[in-house]
Scaffold this motif. Structure first.
Motif, PDB file in Angstrom:
ATOM      1  N   LEU A 195      53.267 -43.501   2.922  1.00  0.00           N
ATOM      2  CA  LEU A 195      53.267 -43.149   1.471  1.00  0.00           C
ATOM      3  C   LEU A 195      53.256 -41.582   1.294  1.00  0.00           C
ATOM      4  O   LEU A 195      52.828 -40.898   2.362  1.00  0.00           O
ATOM      5  N   LEU A 196      53.875 -40.878   0.326  1.00  0.00           N
ATOM      6  CA  LEU A 196      53.897 -39.431   0.340  1.00  0.00           C
ATOM      7  C   LEU A 196      52.493 -38.753   0.077  1.00  0.00           C
ATOM      8  O   LEU A 196      51.809 -39.252  -0.728  1.00  0.00           O
ATOM      9  N   ARG A 197      52.209 -37.699   0.517  1.00  0.00           N
ATOM     10  CA  ARG A 197      50.965 -36.852   0.247  1.00  0.00           C
ATOM     11  C   ARG A 197      51.220 -36.217  -1.094  1.00  0.00           C
ATOM     12  O   ARG A 197      52.343 -35.997  -1.392  1.00  0.00           O
ATOM     13  N   GLY A 198      50.197 -36.168  -1.712  1.00  0.00           N
ATOM     14  CA  GLY A 198      50.168 -35.426  -2.929  1.00  0.00           C
ATOM     15  C   GLY A 198      48.772 -35.413  -3.563  1.00  0.00           C
ATOM     16  O   GLY A 198      47.736 -35.807  -2.866  1.00  0.00           O
ATOM     17  N   LYS A 199      48.764 -34.812  -4.810  1.00  0.00           N
ATOM     18  CA  LYS A 199      47.446 -34.695  -5.468  1.00  0.00           C
ATOM     19  C   LYS A 199      47.510 -34.844  -7.014  1.00  0.00           C
ATOM     20  O   LYS A 199      48.585 -34.798  -7.811  1.00  0.00           O
ATOM     21  N   ARG A 200      46.419 -35.428  -7.571  1.00  0.00           N
ATOM     22  CA  ARG A 200      46.620 -35.526  -9.055  1.00  0.00           C
ATOM     23  C   ARG A 200      46.387 -34.102  -9.800  1.00  0.00           C
ATOM     24  O   ARG A 200      45.879 -33.172  -9.538  1.00  0.00           O
ATOM     25  N   ASP A 201      47.087 -34.099 -10.855  1.00  0.00           N
ATOM     26  CA  ASP A 201      47.047 -33.204 -11.799  1.00  0.00           C
ATOM     27  C   ASP A 201      46.152 -33.477 -12.789  1.00  0.00           C
ATOM     28  O   ASP A 201      45.532 -34.604 -12.825  1.00  0.00           O
ATOM     29  N   HIS A 202      46.103 -32.727 -14.023  1.00  0.00           N
ATOM     30  CA  HIS A 202      44.925 -32.839 -14.806  1.00  0.00           C
ATOM     31  C   HIS A 202      45.449 -33.822 -16.107  1.00  0.00           C
ATOM     32  O   HIS A 202      44.594 -33.921 -16.869  1.00  0.00           O
ATOM     33  N   TYR A 203      46.630 -34.208 -15.994  1.00  0.00           N
ATOM     34  CA  TYR A 203      47.574 -35.124 -17.132  1.00  0.00           C
ATOM     35  C   TYR A 203      47.505 -36.472 -16.607  1.00  0.00           C
ATOM     36  O   TYR A 203      48.563 -37.276 -17.259  1.00  0.00           O
ATOM     37  N   GLY A 204      46.743 -36.891 -15.576  1.00  0.00           N
ATOM     38  CA  GLY A 204      47.324 -38.336 -15.048  1.00  0.00           C
ATOM     39  C   GLY A 204      48.557 -38.255 -14.303  1.00  0.00           C
ATOM     40  O   GLY A 204      48.977 -39.606 -13.990  1.00  0.00           O
ATOM     41  N   GLY A 205      49.074 -37.284 -13.809  1.00  0.00           N
ATOM     42  CA  GLY A 205      50.275 -37.374 -12.991  1.00  0.00           C
ATOM     43  C   GLY A 205      50.034 -36.916 -11.710  1.00  0.00           C
ATOM     44  O   GLY A 205      48.906 -36.676 -10.953  1.00  0.00           O
ATOM     45  N   VAL A 206      50.804 -36.746 -10.741  1.00  0.00           N
ATOM     46  CA  VAL A 206      51.071 -36.476  -9.211  1.00  0.00           C
ATOM     47  C   VAL A 206      51.845 -35.509  -8.987  1.00  0.00           C
ATOM     48  O   VAL A 206      53.030 -35.334  -9.396  1.00  0.00           O
ATOM     49  N   ILE A 207      51.470 -34.314  -8.216  1.00  0.00           N
ATOM     50  CA  ILE A 207      52.129 -33.386  -7.648  1.00  0.00           C
ATOM     51  C   ILE A 207      52.228 -33.704  -6.038  1.00  0.00           C
ATOM     52  O   ILE A 207      51.399 -33.585  -5.449  1.00  0.00           O
ATOM     53  N   VAL A 208      53.461 -33.857  -5.746  1.00  0.00           N
ATOM     54  CA  VAL A 208      53.840 -34.274  -4.407  1.00  0.00           C
ATOM     55  C   VAL A 208      53.753 -32.945  -3.599  1.00  0.00           C
ATOM     56  O   VAL A 208      54.222 -31.899  -3.839  1.00  0.00           O
ATOM     57  N   ASP A 209      53.128 -33.247  -2.366  1.00  0.00           N
ATOM     58  CA  ASP A 209      53.265 -31.695  -1.374  1.00  0.00           C
ATOM     59  C   ASP A 209      54.627 -31.808  -0.735  1.00  0.00           C
ATOM     60  O   ASP A 209      54.818 -32.612  -0.013  1.00  0.00           O
ATOM     61  N   PRO A 210      55.172 -30.769  -1.120  1.00  0.00           N
ATOM     62  CA  PRO A 210      56.594 -30.474  -0.522  1.00  0.00           C
ATOM     63  C   PRO A 210      56.600 -30.173   0.918  1.00  0.00           C
ATOM     64  O   PRO A 210      57.544 -30.663   1.668  1.00  0.00           O
ATOM     65  N   LYS A 211      55.405 -29.453   1.420  1.00  0.00           N
ATOM     66  CA  LYS A 211      55.388 -29.499   3.014  1.00  0.00           C
ATOM     67  C   LYS A 211      55.183 -30.821   3.796  1.00  0.00           C
ATOM     68  O   LYS A 211      55.434 -30.659   4.936  1.00  0.00           O
ATOM     69  N   ALA A 212      54.903 -31.960   3.149  1.00  0.00           N
ATOM     70  CA  ALA A 212      54.749 -33.130   3.763  1.00  0.00           C
ATOM     71  C   ALA A 212      55.849 -34.039   3.823  1.00  0.00           C
ATOM     72  O   ALA A 212      55.566 -35.206   3.914  1.00  0.00           O
ATOM     73  N   LEU A 213      56.725 -33.334   2.935  1.00  0.00           N
ATOM     74  CA  LEU A 213      58.079 -34.440   2.772  1.00  0.00           C
ATOM     75  C   LEU A 213      58.924 -34.703   4.238  1.00  0.00           C
ATOM     76  O   LEU A 213      58.990 -33.774   4.848  1.00  0.00           O
ATOM     77  N   PRO A 214      59.040 -36.079   4.614  1.00  0.00           N
ATOM     78  CA  PRO A 214      59.774 -36.275   5.542  1.00  0.00           C
ATOM     79  C   PRO A 214      61.234 -35.587   5.750  1.00  0.00           C
ATOM     80  O   PRO A 214      61.802 -35.606   4.492  1.00  0.00           O
ATOM     81  N   ALA A 215      61.710 -35.109   6.768  1.00  0.00           N
ATOM     82  CA  ALA A 215      62.953 -34.515   6.882  1.00  0.00           C
ATOM     83  C   ALA A 215      64.103 -35.593   7.099  1.00  0.00           C
ATOM     84  O   ALA A 215      65.080 -35.444   6.677  1.00  0.00           O
ATOM     85  N   ASP A 216      63.685 -36.683   7.600  1.00  0.00           N
ATOM     86  CA  ASP A 216      64.443 -37.867   7.843  1.00  0.00           C
ATOM     87  C   ASP A 216      64.710 -38.767   6.415  1.00  0.00           C
ATOM     88  O   ASP A 216      63.800 -38.952   5.839  1.00  0.00           O
ATOM     89  N   ALA A 217      66.082 -38.680   5.989  1.00  0.00           N
ATOM     90  CA  ALA A 217      66.384 -39.498   4.900  1.00  0.00           C
ATOM     91  C   ALA A 217      65.814 -41.016   4.705  1.00  0.00           C
ATOM     92  O   ALA A 217      65.179 -41.152   3.633  1.00  0.00           O
ATOM     93  N   MET A 218      65.885 -41.623   5.973  1.00  0.00           N
ATOM     94  CA  MET A 218      65.394 -43.061   5.826  1.00  0.00           C
ATOM     95  C   MET A 218      63.818 -43.012   5.427  1.00  0.00           C
ATOM     96  O   MET A 218      63.374 -43.850   5.028  1.00  0.00           O
TER      97      MET A 218
END
Length: 287
Positions: free
Chosen positions: A28-51
């Protein structure tokens, strides 16, 4: 190998249903909630591998939907731009891009998407710079459609995070080497023909020159500079005299007594934006 795998697992987190971050399965991707019920994904934690990214994104979408998440903000760094097409295949759309990343979004509910669009305007400033003799500073550009064709005031676009008063003083100094002090906004023009389908706000500001020279021109952009009476500039054809929008804009900058800048205008005051620790952050109010 076992230690490396354990470290990788420990580094990955996901949303708990409480909206807080906690350790979880690594798919699962790392992220945090915003103030409007959404998710902001942490770009630093994105896998480099496409699969790995595909697997994590698919699992995350399922988790977000189950958790009632609404909008997802996915910032992809330029060094992982190979992941963009994979997100687009999963109904993500472009929002905006900067030099080092692309922002994509997806609205998860089956309702019209209310996510705010990318910025709709660019903001420009022009320095109507007046010296002690009452003359204004004019320049001729070295490049562009108006290069060496007619005289104009020093102009430019604001930087991100830059106030009008600071931007107009900076542009004046960069283009001509003249130090000036912002006094007030005299008028502004609102147009809708800026590049890439954007609109444009252009603020003409009264700036008092601290000296009349010598000029230090920004050679890549400015060919010439001179001081001239404002009345002479107003009669320049075809710009601004024969262009109604500019004739009106610049004509409104002169007072009934013929003095440049002797109009009400819009002044500025720096105000604290914080209820506590008021000295830490300021914003400008123009009134």
């Amino acid at each position: 190998l076992a230690a490396g795998a354990a470290a990788a697992v420990a580094a990955l987190v996901t949303f708990a249903r409480t909206g807080s971050l906690c350790e979880a399965e690594p798919s699962l991707l790392r992220g945090k909630r915003d103030h409007y019920g959404g998710v902001i994904v942490d770009p630093k934690a994105l896998p480099a591998d496409a699969m790995a990214f595909e697997r994590s994104l698919d699992n995350s979408i399922e988790e977000w939907k189950a958790d009632g998440v609404r909008g997802v903000w996915l910032q992809v760094p330029i060094d992982k731009s190979n992941l963009i097409s994979l997100a687009v295949e999963r109904q993500f759309t472009f929002h905006h891009a900067e030099q080092d990343y692309c922002m994509l979004t997806r609205w998860l509910p089956d309702t019209p998407c209310p996510l705010p669009p990318n910025a709709s305007h660019q903001v420009g400033v022009g320095a109507l710079c007046v010296n002690e003799d009452g003359n204004i500073l004019l320049v001729q550009e070295a490049v562009g459609p108006s290069a060496r064709r007619f005289w104009k005031i020093p102009t430019g676009l604001l930087h991100a995070g830059e106030d009008i008063k600071d931007g107009v003083e900076r542009e004046l100094l960069e283009e001509t080497g003249i130090h000036g002090t912002f006094e007030k906004v005299l008028t502004f023009r609102h147009g809708h023909a800026a590049p890439w389908g954007k609109s444009d706000l252009f603020f003409i500001c009264l700036v008092r020159a601290r000296s009349s020279g010598p000029f230090v021109l920004q050679e890549a952009e400015i060919a010439k500079a001179r001081w001239a009476p404002f009345a002479e500039f107003l009669e320049q054809s075809p710009y601004p005299r024969d262009t109604p929008v500019w004739a009106k804009a610049y004509g409104s900058c002169i007072g009934p007594d013929g003095v440049v800048g002797n109009v009400g205008g819009i002044r500025v005051e720096q105000c604290s934006k914080a209820q506590k620790n008021p000295g830490e952050a300021y914003e400008c109010v123009y009134y």
